[in-house]
Design a protein around this motif. Structure first.
Motif, mmCIF file in Angstrom:
data_model
loop_
_atom_site.group_PDB
_atom_site.id
_atom_site.type_symbol
_atom_site.label_atom_id
_atom_site.label_comp_id
_atom_site.label_asym_id
_atom_site.label_seq_id
_atom_site.Cartn_x
_atom_site.Cartn_y
_atom_site.Cartn_z
ATOM 1 N N LYS A 274 -26.989 68.823 -18.254
ATOM 2 C CA LYS A 274 -26.986 68.711 -16.788
ATOM 3 C C LYS A 274 -25.594 68.327 -16.289
ATOM 4 N N GLU A 275 -24.921 67.406 -16.970
ATOM 5 C CA GLU A 275 -23.559 67.030 -16.583
ATOM 6 C C GLU A 275 -22.616 68.225 -16.707
ATOM 7 N N VAL A 276 -22.768 68.989 -17.770
ATOM 8 C CA VAL A 276 -21.933 70.176 -17.965
ATOM 9 C C VAL A 276 -22.174 71.167 -16.837
ATOM 10 N N SER A 277 -23.421 71.397 -16.491
ATOM 11 C CA SER A 277 -23.766 72.327 -15.412
ATOM 12 C C SER A 277 -23.198 71.864 -14.073
ATOM 13 N N ASP A 278 -23.332 70.576 -13.783
ATOM 14 C CA ASP A 278 -22.791 70.031 -12.536
ATOM 15 C C ASP A 278 -21.270 70.163 -12.498
ATOM 16 N N LEU A 279 -20.617 69.940 -13.622
ATOM 17 C CA LEU A 279 -19.165 70.048 -13.687
ATOM 18 C C LEU A 279 -18.696 71.485 -13.500
ATOM 19 N N VAL A 280 -19.412 72.428 -14.083
ATOM 20 C CA VAL A 280 -19.071 73.849 -13.894
ATOM 21 C C VAL A 280 -19.164 74.204 -12.418
ATOM 22 N N ASN A 281 -20.221 73.779 -11.765
ATOM 23 C CA ASN A 281 -20.383 74.055 -10.331
ATOM 24 C C ASN A 281 -19.302 73.384 -9.503
ATOM 25 N N ALA A 282 -18.853 72.208 -9.912
ATOM 26 C CA ALA A 282 -17.806 71.508 -9.165
ATOM 27 C C ALA A 282 -16.445 72.172 -9.339
ATOM 28 N N LEU A 283 -16.160 72.687 -10.525
ATOM 29 C CA LEU A 283 -14.843 73.280 -10.780
ATOM 30 C C LEU A 283 -14.708 74.716 -10.266
ATOM 31 N N LEU A 284 -15.816 75.411 -10.126
ATOM 32 C CA LEU A 284 -15.751 76.769 -9.607
ATOM 33 C C LEU A 284 -15.804 76.717 -8.080
ATOM 34 N N ALA A 285 -14.788 77.289 -7.459
ATOM 35 C CA ALA A 285 -14.702 77.252 -6.001
ATOM 36 C C ALA A 285 -15.743 78.187 -5.381
ATOM 37 N N ALA A 286 -16.227 77.791 -4.230
ATOM 38 C CA ALA A 286 -17.209 78.600 -3.502
ATOM 39 C C ALA A 286 -16.565 79.908 -3.031
ATOM 40 N N PRO A 287 -17.363 80.971 -2.910
ATOM 41 C CA PRO A 287 -16.808 82.257 -2.470
ATOM 42 C C PRO A 287 -16.094 82.188 -1.115
ATOM 43 N N THR A 288 -16.621 81.395 -0.187
ATOM 44 C CA THR A 288 -15.971 81.255 1.115
ATOM 45 C C THR A 288 -14.595 80.626 0.963
ATOM 46 N N LEU A 289 -14.510 79.624 0.120
ATOM 47 C CA LEU A 289 -13.226 78.971 -0.131
ATOM 48 C C LEU A 289 -12.248 79.925 -0.816
ATOM 49 N N MET A 290 -12.740 80.718 -1.762
ATOM 50 C CA MET A 290 -11.875 81.684 -2.437
ATOM 51 C C MET A 290 -11.347 82.732 -1.460
ATOM 52 N N SER A 291 -12.186 83.185 -0.532
ATOM 53 C CA SER A 291 -11.698 84.170 0.441
ATOM 54 C C SER A 291 -10.665 83.538 1.373
ATOM 55 N N TYR A 292 -10.858 82.272 1.721
ATOM 56 C CA TYR A 292 -9.857 81.566 2.523
ATOM 57 C C TYR A 292 -8.536 81.467 1.765
ATOM 58 N N TYR A 293 -8.594 81.140 0.472
ATOM 59 C CA TYR A 293 -7.385 81.085 -0.348
ATOM 60 C C TYR A 293 -6.710 82.446 -0.429
ATOM 61 N N LEU A 294 -7.503 83.502 -0.459
ATOM 62 C CA LEU A 294 -6.940 84.851 -0.477
ATOM 63 C C LEU A 294 -6.200 85.136 0.826
ATOM 64 N N TRP A 295 -6.755 84.707 1.949
ATOM 65 C CA TRP A 295 -6.061 84.875 3.228
ATOM 66 C C TRP A 295 -4.774 84.063 3.269
ATOM 67 N N LEU A 296 -4.789 82.864 2.690
ATOM 68 C CA LEU A 296 -3.559 82.068 2.625
ATOM 69 C C LEU A 296 -2.495 82.779 1.797
ATOM 70 N N LEU A 297 -2.894 83.377 0.680
ATOM 71 C CA LEU A 297 -1.951 84.127 -0.147
ATOM 72 C C LEU A 297 -1.408 85.332 0.618
ATOM 73 N N PHE A 298 -2.261 86.015 1.349
ATOM 74 C CA PHE A 298 -1.832 87.150 2.159
ATOM 75 C C PHE A 298 -0.818 86.710 3.215
ATOM 76 N N ALA A 299 -1.097 85.594 3.900
ATOM 77 C CA ALA A 299 -0.162 85.063 4.899
ATOM 78 C C ALA A 299 1.155 84.665 4.235
ATOM 79 N N PHE A 300 1.091 84.078 3.058
ATOM 80 C CA PHE A 300 2.280 83.705 2.289
ATOM 81 C C PHE A 300 3.119 84.941 2.000
#
Length: 163
Positions: free
Chosen positions: A37-63
């Motif tokens: 359960k700790e491993v599963s929770d940690l995997v979920n915490a370290l993997l960014a949400a799709p919305t956050l990843m798309s925001y990061y992609l827009w930041l890279l595009f602006a960069f």
């Protein structure tokens, strides 16, 4: 005396560097996990949400847009030169967020595989291991590409240090 170097991509060197960064970003927290359960929770915490990843992609595009604009447009006024460098410096610091997110995800996959190998041997399957390794290889390729993009956008006129 400066010597001109061959401009090579240096995939192997970049991949080794990205694996090292990813390992230290995402793998060590897995070694402290004691339950699945700790491993599963940690995997979920370290993997960014799709919305956050798309925001990061827009930041890279602006960069990228700011970098191309700054290095292709010549200003004559020192005030405009200084302001454009400040804007570029701002985007240098936030534009690599997508790279950091992918490094953390790759490190999470590495840590997950390491913990899975010695803590949960009964549930290991060839298909599961191959799937995680496949995703890790794709994440590594994206990390290498994003690292190259980040270096290029920081200073497009610099000679690659991986040649």
């Amino acid at each position: 005396m400066l010597q001109k170097r061959d401009q090579k991509f240096g995939f192997i060197r970049r991949a080794r560097r990205e694996l090292t960064y990813a390992f230290f970003l995402g793998a060590p927290p897995f070694f402290a996990c004691t339950s699945s359960k700790e491993v599963s929770d940690l995997v979920n915490a370290l993997l960014a949400a799709p919305t956050l990843m798309s925001y990061y992609l827009w930041l890279l595009f602006a960069f990228g847009l700011v970098s191309v604009f700054i290095f292709r447009v010549t200003f004559r006024a020192y005030r405009l030169i200084r302001k454009s460098r400040e804007v570029h410096s701002f985007f240098v610091n936030i534009g690599g967020s997508l790279l950091t997110a992918f490094r953390a995800a790759l490190g999470a996959m590495m840590g997950y595989l390491m913990v899975w190998c010695y803590r949960d041997v009964e549930s290991m399957s060839v298909a599961g291991t191959a799937g995680v390794l496949g995703y890790a290889c794709m994440a590594l390729a994206v990390c290498v590409w994003l690292a190259w993009t980040d270096e290029t956008l920081r200073n497009p006129h610099a000679v690659s240090c991986y040649s």
